[in-house]
Write a protein that holds these residues in place. Sequence first.
Motif, PDB file in Angstrom:
ATOM      1  N   VAL A  92       0.563  -1.197  -0.385  1.00 56.68           N
ATOM      2  CA  VAL A  92       0.262  -0.286  -0.235  1.00 56.68           C
ATOM      3  C   VAL A  92       1.003   1.371  -0.442  1.00 56.68           C
ATOM      4  CG1 VAL A  92      -1.749   1.696   1.341  1.00 56.68           C
ATOM      5  CG2 VAL A  92      -1.631  -1.136   1.174  1.00 56.68           C
ATOM      6  N   GLY A  93       1.801   0.940   0.873  1.00 55.10           N
ATOM      7  CA  GLY A  93       3.139   2.359   0.973  1.00 55.10           C
ATOM      8  C   GLY A  93       3.224   2.371  -0.179  1.00 55.10           C
ATOM      9  N   LEU A  94       4.356   1.471  -1.162  1.00 46.09           N
ATOM     10  CA  LEU A  94       4.469   1.999  -2.457  1.00 46.09           C
ATOM     11  C   LEU A  94       3.840   2.640  -3.911  1.00 46.09           C
ATOM     12  CD1 LEU A  94       6.175  -1.586  -2.248  1.00 46.09           C
ATOM     13  CD2 LEU A  94       7.541   1.183  -2.131  1.00 46.09           C
ATOM     14  N   THR A  95       2.618   1.758  -3.207  1.00 41.72           N
ATOM     15  CA  THR A  95       1.070   2.409  -4.520  1.00 41.72           C
ATOM     16  C   THR A  95       1.439   4.195  -4.132  1.00 41.72           C
ATOM     17  OG1 THR A  95      -0.109   0.172  -4.271  1.00 41.72           O
ATOM     18  CG2 THR A  95      -1.564   1.704  -4.895  1.00 41.72           C
ATOM     19  N   PHE A  96       1.323   4.418  -2.468  1.00 45.91           N
ATOM     20  CA  PHE A  96       1.298   5.888  -2.630  1.00 45.91           C
ATOM     21  C   PHE A  96       2.284   6.612  -2.932  1.00 45.91           C
ATOM     22  CE2 PHE A  96      -0.202   4.577   1.960  1.00 45.91           C
ATOM     23  CZ  PHE A  96      -1.792   4.511   1.671  1.00 45.91           C
ATOM     24  N   LEU A 143      -7.353   6.874   1.462  1.00 43.30           N
ATOM     25  CA  LEU A 143      -6.484   6.098   2.626  1.00 43.30           C
ATOM     26  C   LEU A 143      -5.562   6.532   3.398  1.00 43.30           C
ATOM     27  CD1 LEU A 143      -6.735   3.340   4.141  1.00 43.30           C
ATOM     28  CD2 LEU A 143      -5.018   2.852   1.834  1.00 43.30           C
ATOM     29  N   ALA A 144      -4.744   7.318   2.337  1.00 44.31           N
ATOM     30  CA  ALA A 144      -3.420   8.538   2.610  1.00 44.31           C
ATOM     31  C   ALA A 144      -4.018   8.780   4.188  1.00 44.31           C
ATOM     32  CB  ALA A 144      -2.553   8.781   1.763  1.00 44.31           C
ATOM     33  N   PHE A 145      -4.806   9.955   3.371  1.00 40.18           N
ATOM     34  CA  PHE A 145      -5.257  11.013   4.422  1.00 40.18           C
ATOM     35  C   PHE A 145      -5.438  10.310   5.584  1.00 40.18           C
ATOM     36  CE2 PHE A 145      -8.379  14.862   3.965  1.00 40.18           C
ATOM     37  CZ  PHE A 145      -7.978  15.617   4.948  1.00 40.18           C
ATOM     38  N   VAL A 146      -7.391   9.657   5.104  1.00 34.62           N
ATOM     39  CA  VAL A 146      -7.845   8.968   6.688  1.00 34.62           C
ATOM     40  C   VAL A 146      -6.439   8.751   7.411  1.00 34.62           C
ATOM     41  CG1 VAL A 146      -8.949   7.274   7.365  1.00 34.62           C
ATOM     42  CG2 VAL A 146     -10.238   8.696   5.173  1.00 34.62           C
ATOM     43  N   ILE A 147      -5.158   8.057   7.063  1.00 31.54           N
ATOM     44  CA  ILE A 147      -4.897   7.327   8.160  1.00 31.54           C
ATOM     45  C   ILE A 147      -4.092   8.325   8.764  1.00 31.54           C
ATOM     46  CG2 ILE A 147      -2.245   5.854   8.443  1.00 31.54           C
ATOM     47  CD1 ILE A 147      -3.728   3.992   5.732  1.00 31.54           C
ATOM     48  N   ALA A 148      -3.581   8.908   8.467  1.00 33.94           N
ATOM     49  CA  ALA A 148      -2.277  10.224   8.776  1.00 33.94           C
ATOM     50  C   ALA A 148      -3.344  10.843   9.146  1.00 33.94           C
ATOM     51  CB  ALA A 148      -2.257  11.017   7.243  1.00 33.94           C
ATOM     52  N   SER A 149      -4.242  11.394   9.589  1.00 36.21           N
ATOM     53  CA  SER A 149      -5.762  11.802  10.490  1.00 36.21           C
ATOM     54  C   SER A 149      -5.700  10.817  11.204  1.00 36.21           C
ATOM     55  CB  SER A 149      -6.940  12.060   9.286  1.00 36.21           C
ATOM     56  OG  SER A 149      -6.207  12.972   8.199  1.00 36.21           O
ATOM     57  N   GLY A 150      -6.151   9.810  11.701  1.00 37.10           N
ATOM     58  CA  GLY A 150      -5.999   8.943  12.866  1.00 37.10           C
ATOM     59  C   GLY A 150      -5.150   9.299  13.345  1.00 37.10           C
ATOM     60  N   PHE A 151      -3.791   9.507  13.143  1.00 38.41           N
ATOM     61  CA  PHE A 151      -2.793   9.274  14.134  1.00 38.41           C
ATOM     62  C   PHE A 151      -2.067  11.151  14.909  1.00 38.41           C
ATOM     63  CE2 PHE A 151      -1.689   5.271  11.702  1.00 38.41           C
ATOM     64  CZ  PHE A 151      -0.892   4.641  13.204  1.00 38.41           C
ATOM     65  N   ALA A 152      -3.117  11.953  13.547  1.00 35.22           N
ATOM     66  CA  ALA A 152      -3.059  13.004  14.395  1.00 35.22           C
ATOM     67  C   ALA A 152      -3.970  13.210  15.209  1.00 35.22           C
ATOM     68  CB  ALA A 152      -3.385  14.054  12.905  1.00 35.22           C
TER      69      ALA A 152
END
Lengths: 289, 317
Positions: free
Chosen positions: B182-186, B209-218
Amino acid sequence: MFELLAQTGLNAAYAASYISLVAVGLVLIFGVMGVINFAHGELFMAGSYVVVALYADRMVPFFVAVVAGLIFVGILGLIMERALFRPLRDNPLGGLVASIGFLLILQALAVLGFGVRMEYVPPLTQDVIVFADKISIPVARLYVIIAAVVMLSALWYFLKRTRFGWALRASAQDPEAAALQGISVTQTAMIAMFIGAGFAGLAGALTAPLVSVNPHMGHTIIVTAFIVIIVGGVGSLEGAVVASVVYAFVHTFVTTFYDGVLADITGLSLMLIVLIVKPTGLFGSADRA
Amino acid sequence: MRNFLIWAVVAVALIILPNLVSFSQQEVLVFLTINILVVASYRLLTLTGEWSLGHVVIMGVGAYASALVTKELGLWVPLGILVGGASAAFIAFLLSYPLFRMKGFYFLIGSFAAGEIIRLLWKRFRDPFGGAKGIKGIDPMPDFSIGIYQFDFFEPVSYFYFSAVVVALCLWILWRIEKSPVGLTFHAVHWQDKLAQASGVNLRSYRTLAFVIASGFAGIAGALLAHYIGTINPNSFDVEVMVFVLTWAIVGGTGTFYGPILGCIVLTILNEIVLRELGLEQTRPLIYGLILILSILFMPNGLESIVQKFTRRKEAK
């Protein structure tokens, strides 16, 4: 009810004048240099502080102080062009980030030079013109409206009728083709930066006696300017003026009939809706950005 | 085995470190761990090539959510922190519908507008967000004991250990995500978007997906902050804080996982040790502005480029 509407309309006209001065400068800079100048609100603030330093503290005549504000902030613009935007010409995100850095510096300098307190700028005149017994407009606000109309007309004439103006528009449309015609991209960038920054300084200087001058005033201005240039279409000068008027009326009416925070929310929502529905704005073309 | 030893040394150093510094520096260490999570999560978003100006507000969503569920509903604080992360991710998911119709500069401005709207809503609605004054008296972490160590959350040292563990766990997850397919796809979405699309990658859903994951950790970072300082208000998450996050990321360099973290640590040390000791607190924005400009002009790849220069030289020898 009619009086209230007319009065609010006049207040909106005043807001539209200084907002359009700021927004037109921002659009001009973006059009010619391709960077979004985040420090534009702080250029406005710098213009206000010139008036504080000259007119409020040293008794220099107001209009001299305003002209000084325009020139001083114009020179700040030239410094930005030379030091930041020229070396970063191939890096649009870099220009934006550098302007955020410049914003922080200007803000800190204002704090160091004047302190965080609000500055008192004595009103230029207390005169009020009254129409139809109920509708009034302070003369100080009238000056802002007149100055905005004069300066925007002068800019329009400059851009559409002079050789420099043609050169400027040519390099905004197609920098490479313009360079091939012998137009100096550096020179047009400097002119655009001087005018763009100078207009922000002018707006700040003119409104200094009417708003609360403090080192953080630029934040509201830049948010407003962003809303306006997005709604008007990034890169369109006419769009910026029209959107300034639309935004000023919406914002003033919502503030008058509801409250200020709701007006801010409405303005931002307007921008989001335009971004979603028609990202090129009301007058924008799809070319740039 | 060597790696394990290095990490063991790092862990021991982190356990000893707070006992060597003053009380106010212990507090700085707590903020540092939280800020590291913020920049590291921000980097995950920049992997897809989008720069958001709403990340700090999203962090605030986590802080408000966690503060409210623990205060109003009496939820256990660690669960509240998870709820904070989940709420931030959920809000980001909702925002992704309008925001990912835009790209580049428009996304930047759009995320800024969305963030400001959220912040103004906190300001406008006194119930439940407390208006401009925000929420006060947020429940602290309940004290507990793990046998050898008694956690007393009045002490910054205890909270440092707690947040360091949480943040380390989050960083590990972020690292695993980045190294996964998934990260490589980013990366592909950023650098080879046409090719990725032609290979059947749905660009928009990966950006989301990147936005949602990043926001979750924020959001988790925001919740950690809320339960530490005990009071939050709309101005705790304004654009000035966002500028600091941006500075950390850019000064450190977003090309590698450790770049932004390095930027955050270096600038925090500069800020706390150099500026505070010299009594130059007021000039902090000035110095940050200069650093931001100088690094974009002369070090566009960030501090990490210096690190890479050194490690490469070593390899060459």
